[in-house]
Design a protein around this motif. Structure first.
Motif, PDB file in Angstrom:
ATOM      1  N   PHE A  94     -57.083 -21.977  73.088  1.00 38.86           N
ATOM      2  CA  PHE A  94     -57.249 -23.186  72.282  1.00 38.86           C
ATOM      3  C   PHE A  94     -58.707 -23.637  72.208  1.00 38.86           C
ATOM      4  O   PHE A  94     -59.212 -23.984  71.132  1.00 38.86           O
ATOM      5  N   HIS A 120     -52.341 -30.830  69.127  1.00 38.53           N
ATOM      6  CA  HIS A 120     -53.587 -30.126  69.423  1.00 38.53           C
ATOM      7  C   HIS A 120     -54.513 -30.111  68.203  1.00 38.53           C
ATOM      8  O   HIS A 120     -55.738 -30.232  68.339  1.00 38.53           O
ATOM      9  N   TYR A 151     -50.583 -24.101  67.785  1.00 38.33           N
ATOM     10  CA  TYR A 151     -50.629 -25.064  68.882  1.00 38.33           C
ATOM     11  C   TYR A 151     -49.940 -26.396  68.587  1.00 38.33           C
ATOM     12  O   TYR A 151     -49.782 -27.208  69.495  1.00 38.33           O
TER      13      TYR A 151
END
Length: 254
Positions: free
Chosen positions: A21, A81, A77
């Protein structure tokens, strides 16, 4: 859904820590800043067959990559996110604008003769800065919301429909805000030119998204396999101002 991934809802996804991420977020913010520094204020022109000279915003060549990454963030995600990344980009844009103003305003050394050129490149008009930040904020949140909703509607199938569909809507909002806010009634910008460039930018960005669909599929597939989850934003608070989950409070990806 990938065969080796586990389905989780948006709330659980917002609290989960992921391997990749941070890298995706860094790429997203970097491309956003570079596109705004190098391309936002320049109008380029191409000679199209049967059409003639056609103007377009130069930043359109690279800025759509940030939309591809925005799609990847939401698809892989989840909205929570993606929301963090949008706010990170928003703050980065504000700091870039502030830093540009301070650096340009500093008195140059007597033997440094590049102040005029520096001002021409980095001296930002407040109106354009405001338009760019406002358009980015609204367009990205709309893009992420539409993609997350469409993922639920399509049950995770036909990724191309939501990446392109969300871009059509998100980029439409971005273009509809940026060019009128930045250039309407400005010197050298007729109403027709503003409309033409805005529509061209919207069409080109959407076209870029469609052309990059195979890349989006490859990146999304890779990340889902590596992260091991499939996030569906059921029960997600889609307010841009909602607090996302703290990764430290949730499960850590193995």
């Amino acid at each position: 859904m990938e065969a080796d991934t586990v389905r989780i809802d948006g709330k659980a996804g917002g609290k989960r820590a992921f391997r990749y991420f941070d890298y995706v977020m860094a790429a997203f913010v970097a491309i956003l800043l570079l596109s705004n520094v190098l391309g936002a204020g320049k109008v380029a022109e191409v000679d199209l067959p049967f059409v003639g000279l056609w103007p377009f915003g130069a930043g359109v060549l690279f800025f759509p990559i940030s939309y591809v990454l925005g799609d990847v963030l939401t698809e892989v995600y989840g909205y929570a996110h993606a929301r963090r990344c949008i706010w990170a980009g928003f703050v980065a844009l504000l700091f870039m604008a502030f830093m540009s103003w301070v650096v340009v305003a500093l008195p140059p050394a007597a033997n440094w003769g590049n102040q005029a050129a520096y001002e021409a490149i980095f001296g930002q008009v407040p109106r354009i800065v405001f338009a760019s930040i406002a358009a980015f904020w609204a367009g990205e949140f709309v893009n992420s919301y539409v993609l997350a909703r469409m993922k639920i509607w399509t049950k995770g199938k036909a990724l191309w429909t939501r990446t392109i569909g969300s871009t059509i809507v998100g980029q439409g909002v971005d273009s509809a805000l940026f060019y009128p806010l930045a250039f309407l009634y400005a010197d050298g910008w007729t109403t027709q030119l503003v409309i033409t460039v805005a529509l061209t930018q919207w069409a080109l960005k959407t076209g870029w998204e469609a052309l990059l669909t195979p890349v989006t599929y490859a990146v999304v597939g890779f990340l889902k396999r590596r992260e091991g989850v499939e996030v569906f934003d059921t029960g997600t608070d889609f307010s841009p101002f909602a607090r996302g989950g703290n990764a430290a409070d949730g499960a850590i990806a193995p």
